[in-house]
Scaffold this motif. Structure first.
Motif, PDB file in Angstrom:
ATOM      1  N   ARG A   1      22.976  43.005  52.880  1.00 52.69           N
ATOM      2  CA  ARG A   1      23.682  41.748  52.621  1.00 52.69           C
ATOM      3  C   ARG A   1      23.651  41.297  51.170  1.00 52.69           C
ATOM      4  O   ARG A   1      24.541  40.567  50.731  1.00 52.69           O
ATOM      5  CB  ARG A   1      23.129  40.647  53.520  1.00 52.69           C
ATOM      6  N   ARG A   2      22.635  41.704  50.394  1.00 54.85           N
ATOM      7  CA  ARG A   2      22.551  41.239  49.006  1.00 54.85           C
ATOM      8  C   ARG A   2      23.115  42.240  48.001  1.00 54.85           C
ATOM      9  O   ARG A   2      23.073  41.997  46.797  1.00 54.85           O
ATOM     10  CB  ARG A   2      21.094  40.904  48.659  1.00 54.85           C
ATOM     11  N   LEU A   3      23.622  43.347  48.477  1.00 54.36           N
ATOM     12  CA  LEU A   3      24.236  44.318  47.573  1.00 54.36           C
ATOM     13  C   LEU A   3      25.612  43.811  47.151  1.00 54.36           C
ATOM     14  O   LEU A   3      26.398  43.369  48.000  1.00 54.36           O
ATOM     15  CB  LEU A   3      24.366  45.675  48.262  1.00 54.36           C
ATOM     16  N   PRO A   4      25.950  43.858  45.860  1.00 52.52           N
ATOM     17  CA  PRO A   4      27.253  43.335  45.412  1.00 52.52           C
ATOM     18  C   PRO A   4      28.443  43.938  46.155  1.00 52.52           C
ATOM     19  O   PRO A   4      29.391  43.218  46.494  1.00 52.52           O
ATOM     20  CB  PRO A   4      27.276  43.697  43.923  1.00 52.52           C
ATOM     21  N   ALA A   5      28.400  45.239  46.420  1.00 53.66           N
ATOM     22  CA  ALA A   5      29.522  45.871  47.127  1.00 53.66           C
ATOM     23  C   ALA A   5      29.646  45.331  48.544  1.00 53.66           C
ATOM     24  O   ALA A   5      30.759  45.131  49.057  1.00 53.66           O
ATOM     25  CB  ALA A   5      29.338  47.386  47.149  1.00 53.66           C
ATOM     26  N   ALA A   6      28.499  45.081  49.192  1.00 53.64           N
ATOM     27  CA  ALA A   6      28.521  44.536  50.548  1.00 53.64           C
ATOM     28  C   ALA A   6      28.957  43.070  50.548  1.00 53.64           C
ATOM     29  O   ALA A   6      29.675  42.625  51.453  1.00 53.64           O
ATOM     30  CB  ALA A   6      27.144  44.681  51.190  1.00 53.64           C
ATOM     31  N   GLU A   7      28.536  42.320  49.538  1.00 46.53           N
ATOM     32  CA  GLU A   7      28.970  40.924  49.427  1.00 46.53           C
ATOM     33  C   GLU A   7      30.490  40.838  49.293  1.00 46.53           C
ATOM     34  O   GLU A   7      31.131  39.961  49.886  1.00 46.53           O
ATOM     35  CB  GLU A   7      28.294  40.264  48.226  1.00 46.53           C
ATOM     36  N   ALA A   8      31.063  41.753  48.513  1.00 51.55           N
ATOM     37  CA  ALA A   8      32.517  41.756  48.335  1.00 51.55           C
ATOM     38  C   ALA A   8      33.220  42.076  49.650  1.00 51.55           C
ATOM     39  O   ALA A   8      34.202  41.419  50.025  1.00 51.55           O
ATOM     40  CB  ALA A   8      32.901  42.771  47.258  1.00 51.55           C
ATOM     41  N   LEU A   9      32.726  43.084  50.358  1.00 50.03           N
ATOM     42  CA  LEU A   9      33.340  43.435  51.634  1.00 50.03           C
ATOM     43  C   LEU A   9      33.212  42.295  52.634  1.00 50.03           C
ATOM     44  O   LEU A   9      34.167  41.991  53.372  1.00 50.03           O
ATOM     45  CB  LEU A   9      32.700  44.714  52.189  1.00 50.03           C
ATOM     46  N   LEU A  10      32.055  41.662  52.661  1.00 50.65           N
ATOM     47  CA  LEU A  10      31.860  40.523  53.561  1.00 50.65           C
ATOM     48  C   LEU A  10      32.895  39.426  53.311  1.00 50.65           C
ATOM     49  O   LEU A  10      33.464  38.852  54.249  1.00 50.65           O
ATOM     50  CB  LEU A  10      30.456  39.954  53.368  1.00 50.65           C
ATOM     51  N   GLU A  11      33.123  39.132  52.052  1.00 49.01           N
ATOM     52  CA  GLU A  11      34.106  38.097  51.706  1.00 49.01           C
ATOM     53  C   GLU A  11      35.481  38.443  52.259  1.00 49.01           C
ATOM     54  O   GLU A  11      36.197  37.579  52.791  1.00 49.01           O
ATOM     55  CB  GLU A  11      34.161  37.938  50.186  1.00 49.01           C
ATOM     56  N   ASP A  12      35.852  39.709  52.161  1.00 46.13           N
ATOM     57  CA  ASP A  12      37.168  40.125  52.658  1.00 46.13           C
ATOM     58  C   ASP A  12      37.226  40.146  54.181  1.00 46.13           C
ATOM     59  O   ASP A  12      38.256  39.796  54.776  1.00 46.13           O
ATOM     60  CB  ASP A  12      37.521  41.506  52.099  1.00 46.13           C
TER      61      ASP A  12
ATOM     62  N   GLY B   1      48.501  42.140  56.185  1.00 43.26           N
ATOM     63  CA  GLY B   1      49.339  41.868  55.024  1.00 43.26           C
ATOM     64  C   GLY B   1      48.592  41.320  53.833  1.00 43.26           C
ATOM     65  O   GLY B   1      49.139  41.248  52.731  1.00 43.26           O
ATOM     66  N   SER B   2      47.334  40.915  54.042  1.00 44.07           N
ATOM     67  CA  SER B   2      46.550  40.389  52.925  1.00 44.07           C
ATOM     68  C   SER B   2      45.805  41.518  52.227  1.00 44.07           C
ATOM     69  O   SER B   2      45.510  42.555  52.823  1.00 44.07           O
ATOM     70  CB  SER B   2      45.554  39.339  53.418  1.00 44.07           C
ATOM     71  N   ARG B   3      45.495  41.292  50.966  1.00 39.36           N
ATOM     72  CA  ARG B   3      44.800  42.296  50.163  1.00 39.36           C
ATOM     73  C   ARG B   3      43.299  42.044  50.206  1.00 39.36           C
ATOM     74  O   ARG B   3      42.852  40.897  50.251  1.00 39.36           O
ATOM     75  CB  ARG B   3      45.294  42.238  48.714  1.00 39.36           C
ATOM     76  N   MET B   4      42.535  43.113  50.180  1.00 38.57           N
ATOM     77  CA  MET B   4      41.074  42.997  50.136  1.00 38.57           C
ATOM     78  C   MET B   4      40.664  42.725  48.690  1.00 38.57           C
ATOM     79  O   MET B   4      40.190  43.604  47.969  1.00 38.57           O
ATOM     80  CB  MET B   4      40.432  44.264  50.701  1.00 38.57           C
ATOM     81  N   GLU B   5      40.874  41.485  48.287  1.00 39.02           N
ATOM     82  CA  GLU B   5      40.743  41.109  46.880  1.00 39.02           C
ATOM     83  C   GLU B   5      39.337  41.345  46.332  1.00 39.02           C
ATOM     84  O   GLU B   5      39.161  41.913  45.251  1.00 39.02           O
ATOM     85  CB  GLU B   5      41.120  39.634  46.695  1.00 39.02           C
ATOM     86  N   ALA B   6      38.333  40.887  47.041  1.00 40.07           N
ATOM     87  CA  ALA B   6      36.965  40.980  46.518  1.00 40.07           C
ATOM     88  C   ALA B   6      36.512  42.433  46.419  1.00 40.07           C
ATOM     89  O   ALA B   6      35.902  42.844  45.424  1.00 40.07           O
ATOM     90  CB  ALA B   6      36.015  40.182  47.405  1.00 40.07           C
ATOM     91  N   THR B   7      36.826  43.216  47.444  1.00 35.46           N
ATOM     92  CA  THR B   7      36.438  44.630  47.441  1.00 35.46           C
ATOM     93  C   THR B   7      37.140  45.384  46.321  1.00 35.46           C
ATOM     94  O   THR B   7      36.508  46.158  45.582  1.00 35.46           O
ATOM     95  CB  THR B   7      36.775  45.269  48.805  1.00 35.46           C
ATOM     96  N   LYS B   8      38.437  45.163  46.187  1.00 35.80           N
ATOM     97  CA  LYS B   8      39.191  45.859  45.137  1.00 35.80           C
ATOM     98  C   LYS B   8      38.722  45.416  43.747  1.00 35.80           C
ATOM     99  O   LYS B   8      38.637  46.236  42.823  1.00 35.80           O
ATOM    100  CB  LYS B   8      40.696  45.591  45.307  1.00 35.80           C
ATOM    101  N   GLN B   9      38.411  44.137  43.591  1.00 33.71           N
ATOM    102  CA  GLN B   9      37.924  43.652  42.299  1.00 33.71           C
ATOM    103  C   GLN B   9      36.585  44.293  41.953  1.00 33.71           C
ATOM    104  O   GLN B   9      36.341  44.689  40.806  1.00 33.71           O
ATOM    105  CB  GLN B   9      37.788  42.130  42.321  1.00 33.71           C
TER     106      GLN B   9
END
Length: 367
Positions: A41-52, A59-67
């Motif tokens: 849960r505290r890994l940046p990549a996992a935090e981004a995926l969680l947000e998405d 139709g929406s983009r996985m903004e946090a993961t792609k960023q």
């Protein structure tokens, strides 16, 4: 990191099949599982995926993961994937290392290509067929101009050693590829890195570039012809750009030619895939126009090969240039007619066959 990979592989097992990956309850349960994991849960990549996952809608983009991926803030990719041609991918993690390359190549032939070696991965990325990762492979299916495209160079090198080198020894006249046959592992790695950079650059240049004309070129023969267009462009770049180091450029030229002429020619079981169709076109064109010839069942590269490659690329470019004053469908039909002249099409099943020469090689070598 092994604990991270192990936990993700366990989570993969709880997911339903691909048809339900976008269901709201599936994404909610996955988000809860990630939130409750002290490892992830505290890994940046996992935090981004969680947000998405919390906000995902069709139709929406996985903004946090792609960023997170595009910023390259760390060498980790974690996402939920759905790609029909990479069926092993699902909930997967990748750790990579970037590879150096020639500065002029990077600047002159700029693209969002990132050639890497895989240094850690979950089960989905272990599949041999997963040699790249494209932005549209994520659950959102969206690619934007700034999105990074990964190529897994260690897999290209392994495939070259396992298949292409065998075919060079068994199929080519002696001395056909002297540079790559004597190249070290690092030199082959570098050649593969050059190849993928030039490949993506040329996809995005020309009269009918990708992704703008992706839909028009999605049919198997046209997808194959597009791959061939960009790879012949890459070969000729290696020969023509004198600012590229000559030895490295020659190695890359031979590498691209060997992969495109030989290895791709035997892909697809039982029918050739679009890359194999492209190799059919190249092989037959080169034979008919005296760029290569068969002698005692071996391929001989003839002195006029480079000129024939230029003519081949020129023929495709002339057809595609018609897009500026002709309807798209007319240009598309002319491209299809071009491919039909150099392929073995089976009208009974409405698909392509491996041409007899490579069908025999495929059976004999077991590749």
């Amino acid at each position: 990191m092994s604990e991270v990979l192990r936990e993700i592989d366990e989570l993969r097992q709880s997911l339903p099949d691909r048809t339900r990956l976008r269901d709201e309850d599936v994404l909610k349960d996955l988000a809860l599982a990630l939130e409750s994991s002290p490892v992830l849960r505290r890994l940046p990549a996992a935090e981004a995926l969680l947000e998405d996952l919390r906000t995902f809608a069709p139709g929406s983009r996985m903004e946090a993961t792609k960023q997170h991926i595009n910023s390259q803030r760390d060498p980790h990719v974690f996402s939920l994937f759905d790609a029909s041609y990479f069926p092993s991918l699902g909930l997967d993690w990748l750790t990579y290392e970037t590879l150096p390359t020639d500065p002029h190549l990077v600047e002159r032939y700029a693209s969002n290509t990132l050639p890497v070696n895989v240094v850690g991965r979950t089960r989905g990325f272990a599949s041999r067929v997963v040699v790249a990762l494209f932005p549209e492979n994520h659950l959102d299916g969206i690619q934007e101009p700034d999105d990074v495209i990964f190529y897994f160079i260690d897999k290209f090198v392994e495939r070259h050693r396992r298949i292409t080198r065998l075919m060079i020894d068994e199929v080519m006249a002696p001395g056909s590829f002297p540079t790559i046959q004597q190249a070290s592992g690092k030199q082959i790695e570098q050649a593969a890195t050059w190849w993928v950079r030039l490949h993506e650059y040329h996809h995005r240049h020309g009269d009918m570039p990708i992704p703008e004309f992706l839909a028009a070129k999605k049919a198997k023969p046209l997808a194959g012809l597009e791959e061939l267009r960009v790879d012949v462009s890459g070969m000729l770049t290696c020969l023509d750009d004198e600012r590229l180091p000559r030895q490295e450029a020659r190695t890359a030229f031979e590498f691209i030619l060997a992969e495109r002429l030989l290895r791709y020619a035997v892909e697809g079981i039982p029918r050739p895939n679009y890359d194999a169709v492209a190799s059919q076109v190249l092989f037959t064109y080169l034979v008919q126009h005296e760029g290569i010839r068969l002698h005692e069942d071996r391929i001989v590269l003839l002195p006029g090969l480079t000129s024939v490659l230029r003519d081949f690329l020129g023929a495709i470019r002339r057809i595609e240039a018609g897009i500026h004053d002709r309807p798209l469908e007319a240009v598309r039909e002319e491209l299809l007619a071009f491919t039909r002249r150099y392929t073995d099409y089976d009208p009974a099943v409405r698909d392509y066959r491996h041409i007899p020469y490579f069908a025999q090689i495929k059976q004999r070598l077991g590749v």
